[in-house]
Scaffold this motif. Sequence first.
Motif, PDB file in Angstrom:
ATOM      1  N   GLY A   1       0.579  -1.289   0.278  1.00 43.01           N
ATOM      2  CA  GLY A   1      -0.053   0.073  -0.050  1.00 43.01           C
ATOM      3  C   GLY A   1       0.611   1.176  -0.379  1.00 43.01           C
ATOM      4  N   GLU A   2      -0.034   2.880   0.508  1.00 37.15           N
ATOM      5  CA  GLU A   2       1.041   3.806   0.425  1.00 37.15           C
ATOM      6  C   GLU A   2       1.690   3.764   1.637  1.00 37.15           C
ATOM      7  N   GLY A   3       0.664   4.416   2.704  1.00 31.95           N
ATOM      8  CA  GLY A   3       1.386   4.411   3.744  1.00 31.95           C
ATOM      9  C   GLY A   3      -0.192   4.394   5.302  1.00 31.95           C
ATOM     10  N   PRO A   4       0.615   4.263   6.231  1.00 32.45           N
ATOM     11  CA  PRO A   4      -0.468   4.284   7.597  1.00 32.45           C
ATOM     12  C   PRO A   4      -1.388   4.888   7.701  1.00 32.45           C
ATOM     13  N   GLY A   5      -2.469   4.850   7.828  1.00 36.55           N
ATOM     14  CA  GLY A   5      -3.234   6.076   8.072  1.00 36.55           C
ATOM     15  C   GLY A   5      -3.281   6.357   9.895  1.00 36.55           C
TER      16      GLY A   5
ATOM     17  N   GLU B   1      -3.845   2.674  11.408  1.00 41.30           N
ATOM     18  CA  GLU B   1      -2.497   1.492  11.518  1.00 41.30           C
ATOM     19  C   GLU B   1      -1.762   2.142  11.991  1.00 41.30           C
TER      20      GLU B   1
ATOM     21  N   PRO C   1      -1.025  -2.624   9.014  1.00 41.34           N
ATOM     22  CA  PRO C   1      -1.075  -1.956   8.040  1.00 41.34           C
ATOM     23  C   PRO C   1      -2.636  -2.477   7.651  1.00 41.34           C
ATOM     24  N   PHE C   2      -3.129  -1.370   7.516  1.00 43.61           N
ATOM     25  CA  PHE C   2      -5.243  -2.009   6.862  1.00 43.61           C
ATOM     26  C   PHE C   2      -5.698  -2.089   7.596  1.00 43.61           C
TER      27      PHE C   2
ATOM     28  N   SER D   1     -10.185   1.547   4.623  1.00 46.57           N
ATOM     29  CA  SER D   1      -9.800   0.882   3.240  1.00 46.57           C
ATOM     30  C   SER D   1      -9.628  -0.505   3.423  1.00 46.57           C
TER      31      SER D   1
ATOM     32  N   ASN E   1       2.895  -1.480   3.227  1.00 49.55           N
ATOM     33  CA  ASN E   1       3.853  -0.114   2.564  1.00 49.55           C
ATOM     34  C   ASN E   1       4.413   0.314   2.341  1.00 49.55           C
TER      35      ASN E   1
ATOM     36  N   HIS F   1      -6.465   1.153  -5.363  1.00 51.20           N
ATOM     37  CA  HIS F   1      -6.131   1.530  -3.702  1.00 51.20           C
ATOM     38  C   HIS F   1      -7.728   1.757  -2.999  1.00 51.20           C
TER      39      HIS F   1
END
Length: 190
Positions: free
Chosen positions: A46-50, A53, A59-60, A64, A86, A161
């Motif tokens: 993926g892109e990066g933690p939100g 996360e 992750p994830f 999402s 990520n 994504h």
Amino acid sequence: MITKKTALDNLYKKYSQCFSCPLGGLGRKNIVFGSGNIDCIIMLIGEGPGKQEDEQGIPFVGRSGQLLTKLLSIAGINRNALFIANIVKCRPPENRKPAYEEISVCTKLILFEQIKIIKPKIICTLGSTALEGLLNKKIKITQERGTIQKWNEYIVVPTFHPAYILRNPQETQKCIDDFILIEKISESFL
Ligand code: URA
């Protein structure tokens, strides 16, 4: 020969307090190293933690992530069979896109090492940032998704994504189709 688990544990320990790029000093709570099956055939990037996360260090796990788990399962893929990581391991403030420098530092220090240790057969990148970070070039995800590519010795299949699917639900089937393609390719490695 050290085991994959030891190699990954060592890598995690080395960077668990990382300040190698600006994201280290921008309020992250946890490094989101990646999690899942280290003997996987398929690795997701993926892109990066939100926010969630970052709080949980996994992750994830947010909205999402829930959609991701659902789309994978519709395609016949059990999320627990995969390793998920990520491009950058620390949450960018306000969930902004990670900067080129942050991606470049983090992929070299951590992600590419994770891939070398785990040695998946197939890498599935989620969204444009993940594919760009892996290939180190600008791409258009609408053109690249669902195509079978090669990066070093790995098969790469990009898809959208899940956050993009949340905003554009009419694209859901394309993402499921890409996961079905990945599942079919993975059967040849069983
Ligand atoms: N989006 C990502 O790209 N990665 C996560 O871990 C969560 C949301």
